[in-house]
Design a protein around this motif. Sequence first.
Motif, PDB file in Angstrom:
ATOM      1  N   GLY A  40       0.938  -1.180   0.009  1.00 39.34           N
ATOM      2  CA  GLY A  40      -0.118  -0.059  -0.035  1.00 39.34           C
ATOM      3  C   GLY A  40       0.800   1.282   0.021  1.00 39.34           C
ATOM      4  O   GLY A  40       0.618   2.144  -0.726  1.00 39.34           O
ATOM      5  N   ARG A  93      -0.569  -5.011   7.958  1.00 39.27           N
ATOM      6  CA  ARG A  93      -0.631  -4.417   6.775  1.00 39.27           C
ATOM      7  C   ARG A  93      -1.662  -3.056   6.947  1.00 39.27           C
ATOM      8  O   ARG A  93      -1.568  -2.150   6.401  1.00 39.27           O
ATOM      9  CB  ARG A  93      -1.263  -5.290   5.787  1.00 39.27           C
ATOM     10  CG  ARG A  93      -1.279  -4.856   4.372  1.00 39.27           C
ATOM     11  CD  ARG A  93      -1.412  -5.913   3.370  1.00 39.27           C
ATOM     12  NE  ARG A  93      -3.001  -6.449   3.515  1.00 39.27           N
ATOM     13  CZ  ARG A  93      -3.197  -7.463   2.964  1.00 39.27           C
ATOM     14  NH1 ARG A  93      -2.532  -8.197   1.993  1.00 39.27           N
ATOM     15  NH2 ARG A  93      -4.545  -8.205   3.334  1.00 39.27           N
ATOM     16  N   ARG A 105      -0.113   1.365   7.545  1.00 34.15           N
ATOM     17  CA  ARG A 105      -0.793   2.558   6.932  1.00 34.15           C
ATOM     18  C   ARG A 105      -0.901   3.611   7.773  1.00 34.15           C
ATOM     19  O   ARG A 105      -1.416   5.024   7.601  1.00 34.15           O
ATOM     20  CB  ARG A 105      -1.939   2.007   6.011  1.00 34.15           C
ATOM     21  CG  ARG A 105      -1.680   0.946   5.208  1.00 34.15           C
ATOM     22  CD  ARG A 105      -2.908   0.661   4.401  1.00 34.15           C
ATOM     23  NE  ARG A 105      -2.985   1.655   3.410  1.00 34.15           N
ATOM     24  CZ  ARG A 105      -4.288   2.313   3.211  1.00 34.15           C
ATOM     25  NH1 ARG A 105      -5.427   1.691   4.067  1.00 34.15           N
ATOM     26  NH2 ARG A 105      -4.632   3.373   2.529  1.00 34.15           N
ATOM     27  N   ASP A 142      -5.569  -1.007   0.027  1.00 38.45           N
ATOM     28  CA  ASP A 142      -4.205  -0.421   0.053  1.00 38.45           C
ATOM     29  C   ASP A 142      -3.927   0.791  -1.136  1.00 38.45           C
ATOM     30  O   ASP A 142      -2.798   0.896  -1.590  1.00 38.45           O
ATOM     31  CB  ASP A 142      -3.199  -1.557  -0.441  1.00 38.45           C
ATOM     32  CG  ASP A 142      -2.612  -2.276   0.773  1.00 38.45           C
ATOM     33  OD1 ASP A 142      -2.837  -1.656   1.924  1.00 38.45           O
ATOM     34  OD2 ASP A 142      -2.344  -3.712   0.894  1.00 38.45           O
TER      35      ASP A 142
END
Lengths: 364, 315, 314
Positions: free
Chosen positions: A100, A147, A151, B213
């Motif tokens: 990402g 994950r 971010r 993402d």
Amino acid sequence: MDHSVSIRDLSLSFGNVRVLEHLNLDIGQGEFIVLLGPSGCGKSTLLNCIAGLLDVTGGQIFISGKNVTWEEPKDRGIGMVFQSYALYPQMTVERNLSFGLRVAGMDKKEIDQRVKRASEILQIEPLLKRKPAALSGGQRQRVAIGRALVRDVDVFLFDEPLSNLDAKLRSDLRVEIKRLHQRLKNTMIYVTHDQIEALTLADRIAIMKNGVIQQLADPHTIYNRPTNLYVAGFIGSPSMNFLEGDLIGGDQPTIRLESGTTIPVGGYEFETKPKSGSTKAVLGIRPEHILVGEAAASMPYQEDVVIEIVEPMGSDTLAYTTVGGVSVSARADSELDLKAGQKLRVGFDPGRGSIFDVETTNRL
Amino acid sequence: MSNPAQLSTNVALDAVDNKGMRLEGNHGPRPKPFFTPKRIVLYSILFVACLYYLFPLYVMVVTSFKTMPEIRFGNIFAPPIEFTGEPWVKAWTSACTGLTCNGLNPGFWNSVKILIPSVLLSTVVAAVNGYGLVNWKFKGSEIFFSILIFGSFIPYQVMIYPLVMITRELGIYGSIWAVILVHTIFGMPILTLLFRNYFASLPVELFKAARVDGAGFWRIFFEIMLPMSLPIIVVALILQVTGIWNDFLFGVVFAGTQNYPMTVQLNNIVNSAQGSPEYNVNMAATILTGLVPLIIYFISGRLFVRGIAAGAVKG
Amino acid sequence: MTQATSSDEVRYQDEGKARRSLGRVLTHNLSAKIAATPMVVTVLVVFIGCTLWTIWYSFTDSRLLPTGDFVGFEQYERLFNTSRWNRSVSNLIWYGAFSLVLTLSLGFLLAVLLDQKVRFESAFRTIMLYPFALSFIVTGLVWQWIMNPTLGLQGTLRNMGWESFTFDWIAQSDMVIYALLIAGLWQGTGFVMVLMLAGLRSIDDDIWKAARVDGIPAWRTYLFIVLPMMRGVFVTAVVLVGAGIVRLYDLVVALTNGGPGIASEVPAKYVYDYMFTAGNIGQALAASTMMLVTVMIIIVPWAYLEFGGRSKKS
């Protein structure tokens, strides 16, 4: 705006099927909300709407005060963890975590830093060079959480993250998610059908059915003061015992069961004082509130019964019997050493139970 | 979800895929000693069946190594007494197709020139289609797909003349590009179906995760989906290579005389040749033409089965 | 795709960018729409456009070029007054009936035989399936050689002393259709066998256990229990084999080229010859429209059944 996530009048239909109807929900900063319900109740759909993975039919979604109803998922400040982990199989753990960030065009140093921090928090540093196929279920779910972590988002969305794990791992990771929440203090929205997860993790639980939130409250209230028959029956295992009859109002309200048995419910705190005259009503009593043997002696309602079936559960024992002509289960101390066929006294305090109107199914 | 061909093809695919080729799956009666009368009958029938299937291959090979006098002797079973490679050389370099006498090798190269772009183009288009149909549905996408699948049952003869006119307008009629275009068009239904079903079988959460993402249409396709699609790409390639190599109709209609693929040239060598037929050369040429799909068949084994189970829709 | 209903929007409009911009509606899924262009064009131009064009021009008297005047059903009248077309149709019916019945029954039989815990099963399977990998042209030419009356199988066996042996179907107008059939079966049964085998293997093991416990003999189990359970596979096979039969073309071109005379003509070849050799496009288009009608007669009921079956489920 104080709310981290606000959902206003949200509706969603697939063709003619209405999945969510005029749904409102405000979630505070740093709050841990669990959306709980059976499959098909719309809880995952709601989560996908918040994530921006489904286009809503009507209504608005605000995240951190910003209207994100039509924003792309990446622009909403959310991270999401999925039931099947959804790790990209061809990428190493490291590249999974950084995908990402790479898409966003972040510079390499910053990416490395964030990956490092997330993998420290989740203790997955030794796994960074591995592919998902070489990880255990628990490790995979950690990576999936990582994950979302890298971010650096305001809101974490969990879509039944523990359902694919075995019982032991599930409880371990549950604790870990709680620890993570206490450390990060992010807003977390967590979808599950497992009431234990909901009760243990949530600041507040939203119980959903047919696209409508039935009750939104803290776990204690949900468990002890369910707002309607559905919530009462859904939460608790084994489920609440329901004794149906006529509620007769007045100064000394009682419930008369079909068998003719009368149960005084004077000790019960009615939401609104019952009308005089009779109403069809259900008295709900949790199995652990039905006391067995000597302990029953102090209870407002008592009855001599025969134990029909005994299920030893280890720490306690479930006993099935008939009270007022209705089959009920009672949770007793395993020390009592109950036997099927045994005759003894049971009793309960209707004040600890819940009374629902049969017609509206709402709490009285 | 109203595409007619999908269900049945799924049945075929799933069955072949999941259950069909496992060797421990037999359902028949319990294993018995090898030499019971029943077993002997069973194996006899199977051997006779195999003779039927193998006989033409044997005859082809044997004939192609004989000299013509030996063939005229009239024993189709007999192995060559005087072993000769001459027919193979002639088939490849100098057999006459009615107009020219350059053998099959121009046809081989034409087929290669048609094959490679057709296979690549049709596979790429179908992969993107399948991915879009699963993950990026838009209004009407399912309807288009249903018509696409339904269209794969329309006989080619119905659409061939308008296509001649279209390719003529585009200025590619009579070139290999017309053949490539037609192969891409008619390969689309089955390949799209193949990729669509494959992508649909991948967990949708992967796609969602990639969206969260921040990846877009092409990024998800190239970085997430394509690297996971190797098995289905191989199936698609097998299907297309054999299908396009074996094509006769599109080659003869669209390619133009100069660009006739191998199958068309083979037919011309055998069926339009002047003078006394040279059966040994004919058989050598036939084997040469069948060699490419046969090699693919024997190398790919299981995947071939999967490919044709899907490809059979193409007819 | 979906737009928020206006009343809901207005209420919260002041709280931010409440409304989905027109730009976003257009660009939403833009890449996906661009990527779908080849499919959309193929469907609209080729499958719908070309088919309608063909049907339309089948009602004209076009000859070398598709420019003719509208003549109603004249081409169709001519078509069914042409002995070559009628022969093509009757050939297709006979070939189709035999091919369908034999391919399915032999395919099923071979599958059942291979399902008996046979040794070298995969070798048997490979041998039975390899013809399917070959071009119809190759298949046709090999069998043409084998059936060569003087030097092929017939000549060989006669030379060996079996003087009465006859296998010259390829040269007999009333037998040539069976010559086609032998070559067609050689190529196609292996495929049906694989489909059927897959179908057999997909049946729950418990069915077999139950049948064994009940003492039902294996052949009865196959015939009365397993076969009905394989309806789906059979339907698939019928549709696939059927669609292939209607398209029968390459094999005829290679094996007999329609001969002797017009004895082995088929509709697909009729269309091709009138379109590209005889220069009678109106006639060719009428013939191809008839092929389309035939396929529709096969496909539509099946599609309807499958579609009906589906909607019942959901």
